[in-house]
Design an enzyme around this catalytic site. Structure first.
Site, PDB file in Angstrom:
ATOM      1  N   CYS A 124       0.788  -1.097   0.043  1.00 64.38           N
ATOM      2  CA  CYS A 124       0.015  -0.097  -0.002  1.00 64.38           C
ATOM      3  C   CYS A 124       0.880   1.169  -0.148  1.00 64.38           C
ATOM      4  O   CYS A 124       0.515   2.227  -0.580  1.00 64.38           O
ATOM      5  CB  CYS A 124      -0.844  -0.126   1.094  1.00 64.38           C
ATOM      6  SG  CYS A 124      -2.031  -1.524   1.639  1.00 64.38           S
ATOM      7  N   HIS A 144       0.954   5.111  -1.276  1.00 62.50           N
ATOM      8  CA  HIS A 144       0.417   5.888  -0.273  1.00 62.50           C
ATOM      9  C   HIS A 144       1.204   6.324   0.809  1.00 62.50           C
ATOM     10  O   HIS A 144       0.653   6.287   1.932  1.00 62.50           O
ATOM     11  CB  HIS A 144      -1.041   5.363   0.011  1.00 62.50           C
ATOM     12  CG  HIS A 144      -2.104   5.241  -1.173  1.00 62.50           C
ATOM     13  ND1 HIS A 144      -2.492   6.368  -1.771  1.00 62.50           N
ATOM     14  CD2 HIS A 144      -2.620   4.281  -1.777  1.00 62.50           C
ATOM     15  CE1 HIS A 144      -3.377   6.106  -2.477  1.00 62.50           C
ATOM     16  NE2 HIS A 144      -3.435   4.862  -2.781  1.00 62.50           N
ATOM     17  N   ARG A 204     -12.979  -0.849  -2.385  1.00 65.22           N
ATOM     18  CA  ARG A 204     -11.469   0.072  -2.474  1.00 65.22           C
ATOM     19  C   ARG A 204     -10.437  -0.680  -2.406  1.00 65.22           C
ATOM     20  O   ARG A 204      -9.350  -0.790  -3.013  1.00 65.22           O
ATOM     21  CB  ARG A 204     -11.791   1.215  -1.645  1.00 65.22           C
ATOM     22  CG  ARG A 204     -10.669   2.213  -1.697  1.00 65.22           C
ATOM     23  CD  ARG A 204     -10.306   2.939  -3.047  1.00 65.22           C
ATOM     24  NE  ARG A 204      -9.579   2.094  -3.860  1.00 65.22           N
ATOM     25  CZ  ARG A 204      -9.217   2.399  -5.032  1.00 65.22           C
ATOM     26  NH1 ARG A 204      -9.594   3.565  -5.637  1.00 65.22           N
ATOM     27  NH2 ARG A 204      -8.546   1.584  -5.814  1.00 65.22           N
ATOM     28  N   CYS A 208      -7.712  -2.151  -4.889  1.00 75.38           N
ATOM     29  CA  CYS A 208      -6.275  -1.759  -4.764  1.00 75.38           C
ATOM     30  C   CYS A 208      -5.336  -2.920  -4.978  1.00 75.38           C
ATOM     31  O   CYS A 208      -4.307  -2.776  -5.456  1.00 75.38           O
ATOM     32  CB  CYS A 208      -6.030  -1.021  -3.544  1.00 75.38           C
ATOM     33  SG  CYS A 208      -6.231   0.736  -3.541  1.00 75.38           S
TER      34      CYS A 208
END
Lengths: 278, 161, 207, 103
Positions: free
Chosen positions: A186, A190, A235, A239
Site C-alpha cells: 500500500c 500511499h 476500494r 487496490c
C-alpha cells in the site's frame, strides 16, 4: 498508427490553446474555474451526486421489514451506537462487537444483522456485494445510507478492546507488506505526500494527516468511472488487484485491519461521505 | 488500442458498431475495435449521423454556423470519458433546441433538448465521450442551426492502465 | 572536505538509528502479516496464493518500512539483484521506440483480471514523465524526458539503464519501481523497445 | 422496477431550477460484463417534464448520456407549491414518473 495518433494529439494540443482563449472571453455565472483542470472537472459535479440514489434505496432497505423474519434493520441492528442508531455510527467504526466477539467494519456488521436478524441468505447477499447496473447491491445501498448519517461527525475510534488494538497494529504491518510480481505494498503509492499516478493525486495514508482524513472521510463514494457507489471493502479489493495480489475476500481480516489503520489515521476528520470520485 | 478515425467510420457505416465506453473493473478503458452483430444502433434518424452536418440534415436543416452566442462549458480534461459534465446556454433569440454532438462517438448525437415557451435555453447534463475530441453544442433557432465547440481531453487512469 | 565527510556519515547513520528502533517493533511482523494474508485472499485468474509469499528483498524492505533496512543487510541483496540481470543475448539494447511507447502507455498485465496470454504493459507513464505530449503522467519516479539526449548512448550507459529497468532493486533495494526483467513482467524484446523509447534520437522522449 | 428519481425544484426570482438524478444503467449495448458477455443495450430514449399540465422540457437521448443521468434546466411561470413531473421512457419499454414540489 501510433505516430499518427501522436501527431493528432499534438495538433489537438495546439487547438486547446486557441479554444481556451475563446472561452475565456465568455462570462459565466458560476465561473469557479480553477487553474487545475482536474479540480475544474470535479467542481462541475457540484452537489449533484448520484450516490443520493443509493442513499434513497438504502433508507428503504434499513427501514422496511425484510427477509424470512420480516424485521427491519432499524428495529434490530446495533452498529455500535445502540439498536437502530445510525447517526455517527460509521465515524466510530471499525470497532469490537461483543455479540460476535469480533472487530467489524460497517459492511461485515450489516451482513451480520441481515443474516442473523432478518434471516437473509449470506451467499445471496455476497453474490451481489458489488453492484453493476441493474444487478444492485443491497450492501452498497445500505452503506451509502448509514454513512450519510455520519455527515459532519468527526472520526473517533473506541480503540479500547485488545482486538481493536491488534487490528490497528496488524493493519499497519499489512500496509507495508510488499509482495507479488511488482513488489507493491500500500505504501508504494500511499506512503508519501505530493505524488501522483498518471494525473491522480496520491494521498499519504501512512500517517495521521489531513490527506488521510480527506480520503477516508469521502468513502464510500460514487465512482464516476463505474457509475456505482463503492465502499471501503471494494476500494481495498480493487487496490490489491492492481497491486497484482490474489483476490481479497470480503470482510476478511486484512480488509478490516487495514480499514482500522486507515480510519485511525483519519481521526479528527469530519465524515463527508458518500463522496464523488473519478 | 485505438482505431483510426477512418476505420471507426467504416465499421459504423457498415452497420456494425464500435465498442464504446467499456469499463473493466476499476479502470476506465476507452475502447475501440471489436464489432458485433449484437451491437445495436439507434434507429431514430437524428441518431444515425456520424458528423455534425449529418445530424443537422437529419433534423431538417442544411448546415450549422459557428456562433459566439452559444456558451458551452465542459472540462478541458475529463478524468473519465464515461461522465463528462456539460453546461450549454444559448443567447440566440428563438432557441428551441440544444443538442450535444460528439463526432467520435458511435452516434454523433448524444442528446437533444427541446425548449417550449417559458423555458430558458439552458441545460446541464453529463455525457460519455469515447476519446479526446471536440464536444459540440448545436442550437436550433427560428433562423436555422448554430454551433460552438470545445476540446475535451480524456485521460487515462493510474495503476492498472 | 572533512566537514562534508562527517556530514555524509551523520546522514547515513540517521536512518540506521531509527531503523534499529523500528526493528524491535517489527519483530515477526512479516510472518504475522503473511498469515493474515493467506487467510484473507483467494486465488483468482492468473494470481495464485504464491503471490503473497515474499522474496528476500520484499521481506527485508517490509520488515523495516517505512525506514530503509540496515546497509549491511541490504548490501548482499543489492549485489544478488544486480547479478541476476540478464543482458540481451545478441548484445543489442535498442528495439523500436514506437512499440516502446505503447508498452510505456499500457497499464495492464499480471492482474487477476488480465488475460495472461496478452503481453504485460510497462505502465511507465503511471510514475514517469516521458514524452512531453503525454500530459497524463505520474510523479512517483523522476521525469525521464530527454533521458537519452542528456546521457548519450555509450555502451556503458545502455548497459546501466538496461540493468536498472531489468532490476531496479540492484541499485535501490526498496525502490518503488517494479523489477521488469527479474520478475518477468516484460520480455527481452519489450525491454529493448522501452530502451529505444529512452534512447532513440527519433523518440519523442528526446525531442 | 426502476428506482425513483431524485428531483429538486427550487424557485429563485421568477425562475425554477430543476435538477434531476435518474437511476438508470444507460447501457450502450457495447459493454461487456466480467465474463466477457455483451450487456444488451438499455437506455433512456425520451424525457418529458411538465408543470401544471404544460410541457416545460422534452428531450431525446441516445446511449451517450452517462449512467445514472443528471439533468438540470430552468423555466419560468411556476410558483412555490406547484408540482414538476418528470417521466422517462427507455429502450426496454420501461418508464418511470416522479414529481417534486417547487420550493
Amino acid at each position: 498508427m501510433r505516430a499518427k495518433t501522436k501527431q493528432h494529439m499534438f495538433w489537438l494540443a495546439i487547438v486547446v490553446g486557441a479554444a481556451s482563449s475563446f472561452t475565456a472571453s465568455l462570462v459565466w455565472a458560476q465561473s469557479a474555474t480553477s487553474s487545475d483542470p482536474v479540480s475544474q472537472y470535479r467542481a462541475m459535479f457540484g452537489d449533484d451526486n448520484p450516490a443520493d440514489l443509493w442513499v434513497m434505496r438504502g433508507k428503504d432497505l434499513w427501514q422496511k421489514p425484510r427477509g424470512p423474519k420480516n424485521v427491519a434493520l432499524a428495529k434490530t441492528c446495533d452498529l455500535g451506537m445502540g439498536t437502530g442508531v445510525i447517526k455517527g455510527a460509521y465515524a466510530h467504526m471499525p470497532r469490537y462487537f461483543a455479540d460476535t466477539n469480533k472487530v467489524q467494519d460497517l459492511e461485515t456488521r450489516l451482513l451480520t444483522c441481515m443474516v442473523r436478524d432478518q434471516g437473509l441468505d449470506k451467499a445471496a447477499i455476497l453474490k451481489n456485494r458489488f453492484g453493476d447496473g441493474d444487478r444492485k447491491s443491497d450492501l452498497e445501498a445500505l452503506s451509502a445510507y448509514v454513512v450519510g448519517a455520519s455527515k459532519g461527525v468527526p472520526i473517533s475510534l473506541p480503540m479500547s478492546h485488545p482486538q481493536e488494538k491488534r487490528a490497528y497494529a496488524m493493519g499497519k504491518a499489512l500496509f507495508y507488506y510488499r509482495a507479488g510480481t511488482h513488489d507493491f505494498s500500500c505504501a508504494s503509492c500511499h506512503g508519501q505526500s505530493g505524488k501522483r499516478i498518471r494525473l491522480q493525486q496520491l494521498p499519504d495514508l501512512a500517517t495521521a494527516n489531513p490527506e488521510a482524513q480527506k480520503t477516508y472521510t469521502t468513502w464510500p463514494a460514487y465512482r464516476v468511472s463505474q457509475g456505482e457507489v463503492r465502499t471501503m471493502e471494494w476500494r481495498l479489493g480493487s487496490c490489491f488487484r492492481q497491486m497484482r495480489f490474489p483476490k481479497l475476500k470480503y470482510g476478511s481480516e486484512v480488509a478490516i485491519d487495514l480499514t482500522m489503520f486507515l480510519a485511525k489515521n483519519a481521526e479528527g476528520g469530519k465524515m463527508a461521505a458518500p463522496g464523488l470520485k473519478r | 488500442m485505438k482505431m483510426s478515425r477512418r476505420a471507426f467510420l467504416q465499421a459504423s457505416a457498415s452497420g456494425t458498431t464500435v465498442l464504446f465506453v467499456a469499463t473493466t473493473g476499476l479502470l476506465p478503458r476507452i475502447a475501440a475495435a471489436a464489432t458485433s452483430p449484437l451491437a445495436p444502433t439507434d434507429h431514430r434518424k437524428e441518431f444515425q449521423g456520424h458528423t455534425l452536418e449529418s445530424v443537422v440534415k437529419a433534423m431538417g436543416g442544411d448546415k450549422a454556423v459557428k456562433s459566439s452566442d452559444i456558451m458551452l462549458q465542459a472540462p478541458s480534461i475529463a478524468e473519465n470519458g464515461a461522465v463528462v459534465p456539460v453546461v450549454i446556454q444559448s443567447k440566440l433569440p428563438g432557441t428551441r433546441m440544444i443538442a450535444i454532438v460528439s463526432e467520435k462517438n458511435p452516434h454523433a448525437l448524444s442528446a437533444a433538448f427541446h425548449f417550449p415557451e417559458g423555458t430558458e435555453a439552458y441545460v446541464m447534463t453529463r455525457v460519455k465521450i469515447a476519446e479526446t475530441s471536440n464536444l459540440r453544442a448545436l442550437v436550433q433557432t427560428d433562423k436555422g442551426f448554430f454551433y460552438t465547440d470545445k476540446l475535451v481531453k480524456v485521460t487515462l487512469g493510474g495503476c492498472g492502465g | 572536505m572533512h566537514t562534508l565527510t562527517r556530514l555524509v556519515i551523520l546522514l547515513a547513520a540517521m536512518p540506521l538509528a531509527s531503523a534499529a528502533v523500528a526493528q524491535t517493533h517489527n519483530a515477526n511482523r512479516n510472518a504475522e502479516a503473511l498469515a493474515a494474508m493467506k487467510a484473507s485472499f483467494e486465488p483468482h485468474g492468473q494470481a495464485g496464493m504464491d503471490r503473497l509469499d515474499q522474496d528476500k528483498t520484499q521481506a527485508l524492505c517490509s520488515a523495516y518500512a517505512p525506514h530503509a533496512p540496515p546497509a549491511r543487510l541490504a548490501a548482499k541483496l543489492l549485489t544478488a539483484n544486480r547479478d541476476s540481470v540478464k543482458y540481451p543475448a545478441d548484445g543489442k539494447y535498442l528495439g523500436d521506440w514506437k512499440r516502446g511507447q505503447a508498452i510505456a502507455e499500457e497499464g495492464t498485465g499480471k492482474q487477476y483480471s488480465d488475460d495472461p496470454s496478452k503481453p504485460s504493459g510497462g505502465n511507465c507513464y503511471a510514475c514517469h514523465q516521458l514524452d512531453k505530449q503525454q500530459i497524463a503522467y505520474g510523479t512517483i519516479g523522476p521525469s525521464l524526458y530527454h533521458y537519452g539526449k542528456d546521457r548519450g548512448r555509450s555502451e556503458a550507459m545502455l548497459k546501466l539503464t538496461w540493468s536498472r529497468v531489468y532490476d531496479m532493486k540492484g541499485y535501490s533495494l526498496c525502490s518503488a519501481m517494479p523489477r521488469f526483467g527479474s520478475k518477468g513482467i516484460l520480455t527481452e524484446q519489450q525491454l529493448k523497445d522501452v530502451m529505444a523509447l529512452l534512447f532513440d534520437p527519433d523518440s519523442p522522449v528526446n525531442k | 422496477m426502476a428506482d425513483p428519481m431524485r428531483i429538486r425544484a427550487r424557485l429563485t426570482g421568477d425562475t425554477v431550477e430543476v435538477k434531476v438524478l435518474m437511476a438508470h444503467p444507460m447501457e450502450t449495448g457495447l459493454r461487456k460484463d466480467s465474463s466477457g458477455k455483451l450487456i444488451p443495450a438499455h437506455y433512456i430514449e425520451t424525457v418529458n417534464a411538465t408543470c401544471k399540465g404544460k410541457d416545460v422540457l422534452t428531450a431525446d437521448w441516445g446511449p451517450a448520456v452517462s449512467k445514472n443521468p443528471f439533468l438540470a434546466f430552468r423555466f419560468k411561470g411556476a410558483a412555490k407549491g406547484d408540482k414538476v413531473t418528470i417521466t422517462w421512457k427507455d429502450t426496454a419499454g420501461e418508464s418511470r414518473t416522479d414529481d417534486a414540489v417547487v420550493s
